[in-house]
Motif scaffolding. Structure first.
Motif, PDB file in Angstrom:
ATOM      1  N   ALA A  49     -48.553  15.907 -24.966  1.00 18.04           N
ATOM      2  CA  ALA A  49     -47.349  14.746 -24.428  1.00 18.04           C
ATOM      3  C   ALA A  49     -47.520  13.065 -24.969  1.00 18.04           C
ATOM      4  O   ALA A  49     -48.794  12.927 -24.396  1.00 18.04           O
ATOM      5  CB  ALA A  49     -46.500  15.110 -23.377  1.00 18.04           C
ATOM      6  N   THR A  50     -46.781  12.129 -24.524  1.00 14.79           N
ATOM      7  CA  THR A  50     -46.980  10.487 -24.450  1.00 14.79           C
ATOM      8  C   THR A  50     -46.116  10.085 -24.201  1.00 14.79           C
ATOM      9  O   THR A  50     -44.549  10.610 -24.339  1.00 14.79           O
ATOM     10  CB  THR A  50     -47.561  10.059 -25.934  1.00 14.79           C
ATOM     11  N   ILE A  51     -46.051   9.126 -23.266  1.00 14.86           N
ATOM     12  CA  ILE A  51     -44.895   8.235 -22.696  1.00 14.86           C
ATOM     13  C   ILE A  51     -45.226   6.707 -22.981  1.00 14.86           C
ATOM     14  O   ILE A  51     -45.790   6.125 -22.782  1.00 14.86           O
ATOM     15  CB  ILE A  51     -44.743   9.237 -21.195  1.00 14.86           C
ATOM     16  N   ASN A  52     -44.255   6.016 -23.132  1.00 15.02           N
ATOM     17  CA  ASN A  52     -43.953   4.759 -23.500  1.00 15.02           C
ATOM     18  C   ASN A  52     -44.288   3.856 -22.097  1.00 15.02           C
ATOM     19  O   ASN A  52     -43.850   4.700 -21.029  1.00 15.02           O
ATOM     20  CB  ASN A  52     -43.408   3.920 -24.414  1.00 15.02           C
ATOM     21  N   TRP A  53     -44.420   2.889 -21.666  1.00 22.10           N
ATOM     22  CA  TRP A  53     -44.928   2.264 -20.406  1.00 22.10           C
ATOM     23  C   TRP A  53     -43.288   1.718 -19.384  1.00 22.10           C
ATOM     24  O   TRP A  53     -42.759   2.312 -18.445  1.00 22.10           O
ATOM     25  CB  TRP A  53     -44.810   0.537 -20.779  1.00 22.10           C
ATOM     26  N   SER A  54     -42.185   1.880 -20.926  1.00 20.39           N
ATOM     27  CA  SER A  54     -40.656   2.074 -19.841  1.00 20.39           C
ATOM     28  C   SER A  54     -40.013   3.695 -20.082  1.00 20.39           C
ATOM     29  O   SER A  54     -39.044   3.510 -19.452  1.00 20.39           O
ATOM     30  CB  SER A  54     -39.457   0.899 -20.610  1.00 20.39           C
ATOM     31  N   SER A  55     -40.642   4.633 -19.887  1.00 19.08           N
ATOM     32  CA  SER A  55     -40.735   5.437 -20.114  1.00 19.08           C
ATOM     33  C   SER A  55     -39.107   6.054 -21.081  1.00 19.08           C
ATOM     34  O   SER A  55     -38.546   7.116 -20.744  1.00 19.08           O
ATOM     35  CB  SER A  55     -40.289   5.915 -18.647  1.00 19.08           C
ATOM     36  N   THR A  57     -39.274   6.786 -24.636  1.00 20.21           N
ATOM     37  CA  THR A  57     -39.984   7.213 -25.267  1.00 20.21           C
ATOM     38  C   THR A  57     -40.819   7.746 -24.918  1.00 20.21           C
ATOM     39  O   THR A  57     -42.070   7.885 -24.405  1.00 20.21           O
ATOM     40  CB  THR A  57     -40.447   6.465 -26.664  1.00 20.21           C
ATOM     41  N   THR A  58     -40.308   9.644 -24.695  1.00 23.85           N
ATOM     42  CA  THR A  58     -41.840  10.952 -25.095  1.00 23.85           C
ATOM     43  C   THR A  58     -41.947  11.700 -25.967  1.00 23.85           C
ATOM     44  O   THR A  58     -40.747  11.908 -26.542  1.00 23.85           O
ATOM     45  CB  THR A  58     -40.986  11.466 -23.400  1.00 23.85           C
ATOM     46  N   THR A 101     -50.500  -0.015 -26.209  1.00 22.30           N
ATOM     47  CA  THR A 101     -49.205   0.109 -27.771  1.00 22.30           C
ATOM     48  C   THR A 101     -48.191  -0.124 -27.271  1.00 22.30           C
ATOM     49  O   THR A 101     -47.874   0.435 -26.858  1.00 22.30           O
ATOM     50  CB  THR A 101     -49.958   0.889 -28.400  1.00 22.30           C
ATOM     51  N   THR A 102     -47.096  -0.036 -27.728  1.00 26.30           N
ATOM     52  CA  THR A 102     -45.510   0.443 -27.731  1.00 26.30           C
ATOM     53  C   THR A 102     -45.091   1.511 -28.248  1.00 26.30           C
ATOM     54  O   THR A 102     -44.520   1.611 -27.119  1.00 26.30           O
ATOM     55  CB  THR A 102     -44.422  -0.841 -28.579  1.00 26.30           C
ATOM     56  N   TRP A 103     -45.085   1.712 -29.421  1.00 21.43           N
ATOM     57  CA  TRP A 103     -44.825   2.908 -29.844  1.00 21.43           C
ATOM     58  C   TRP A 103     -45.875   4.164 -29.827  1.00 21.43           C
ATOM     59  O   TRP A 103     -47.013   3.751 -29.880  1.00 21.43           O
ATOM     60  CB  TRP A 103     -44.455   3.510 -31.189  1.00 21.43           C
ATOM     61  N   PRO A 104     -45.385   5.556 -28.561  1.00 20.43           N
ATOM     62  CA  PRO A 104     -46.207   6.206 -28.402  1.00 20.43           C
ATOM     63  C   PRO A 104     -47.399   6.738 -30.034  1.00 20.43           C
ATOM     64  O   PRO A 104     -46.548   7.940 -30.274  1.00 20.43           O
ATOM     65  CB  PRO A 104     -45.743   7.050 -27.364  1.00 20.43           C
ATOM     66  N   PRO A 105     -48.364   7.122 -29.464  1.00 13.05           N
ATOM     67  CA  PRO A 105     -49.168   7.922 -31.522  1.00 13.05           C
ATOM     68  C   PRO A 105     -49.659   9.105 -30.227  1.00 13.05           C
ATOM     69  O   PRO A 105     -49.542   8.722 -29.397  1.00 13.05           O
ATOM     70  CB  PRO A 105     -50.554   6.685 -30.719  1.00 13.05           C
ATOM     71  N   THR A 106     -50.028  10.049 -30.980  1.00 11.55           N
ATOM     72  CA  THR A 106     -50.281  11.445 -30.857  1.00 11.55           C
ATOM     73  C   THR A 106     -51.049  12.201 -31.577  1.00 11.55           C
ATOM     74  O   THR A 106     -51.602  13.138 -31.271  1.00 11.55           O
ATOM     75  CB  THR A 106     -49.013  12.022 -31.781  1.00 11.55           C
ATOM     76  N   HIS A 107     -52.529  10.712 -32.110  1.00  9.40           N
ATOM     77  CA  HIS A 107     -53.305  11.088 -32.142  1.00  9.40           C
ATOM     78  C   HIS A 107     -54.199  10.821 -31.525  1.00  9.40           C
ATOM     79  O   HIS A 107     -54.510   9.630 -31.148  1.00  9.40           O
ATOM     80  CB  HIS A 107     -53.761  10.650 -33.744  1.00  9.40           C
TER      81      HIS A 107
END
Length: 124
Positions: A49-55, A57-58, A101-107
């Motif tokens: 799982a991943t999450i961006n700074w402002s929560s 985007t998960t 970064t801004t968009w959370p990567p998955t790799h």
């Protein structure tokens, strides 16, 4: 540099729950995206799982969608992974990761900082 320390792992029966935490220190302003990965014995490290700074985007791996929830408390520099309805196949070492970064990567190759990991064991 960013230091990440995971906690909350342990042994739990199938169907149970655990909550992992990852505390960040150092240059935390540069680690805007946080993520959880896991690695089972003999397998490659995989995205959870991943999450961006402002929560706002998960993203989740299909295998955990609907069971796990990632969240963060920026005031505490901490990211969490709530794991419900655990299965034996969730057994692994769970790692926290971070990247600026801004968009959370998955790799995994896109993450710059890693914790030491915490063991999660789910018994059947």
């Amino acid at each position: 540099q960013v230091q990440l320390v995971e906690s909350g792992g342990g042994l739990v029966q199938a169907g149970g729950s655990l909550r992992l935490a990852c505390a960040a220190s150092g240059r935390t302003f540069s680690s805007s995206v946080k993520a959880w990965f896991r690695q089972a014995p003999g397998k490659e490290r995989e995205f959870v799982a991943t999450i961006n700074w402002s929560s706002t985007t998960t993203l989740y791996a299909d295998s955990v969608k609907g069971r796990f929830t990632i969240s963060r408390d920026n005031a505490k520099n901490t990211v969490y992974l709530q794991m419900n309805r655990l299965r034996p196949e969730d057994t692994a070492v769970y790692y926290c990761a971070a990247v600026s970064t801004t968009w959370p990567p998955t790799h995994r190759s896109e993450y710059a900082y890693w914790g030491q990991g915490t063991q999660v064991t789910v018994s059947s």
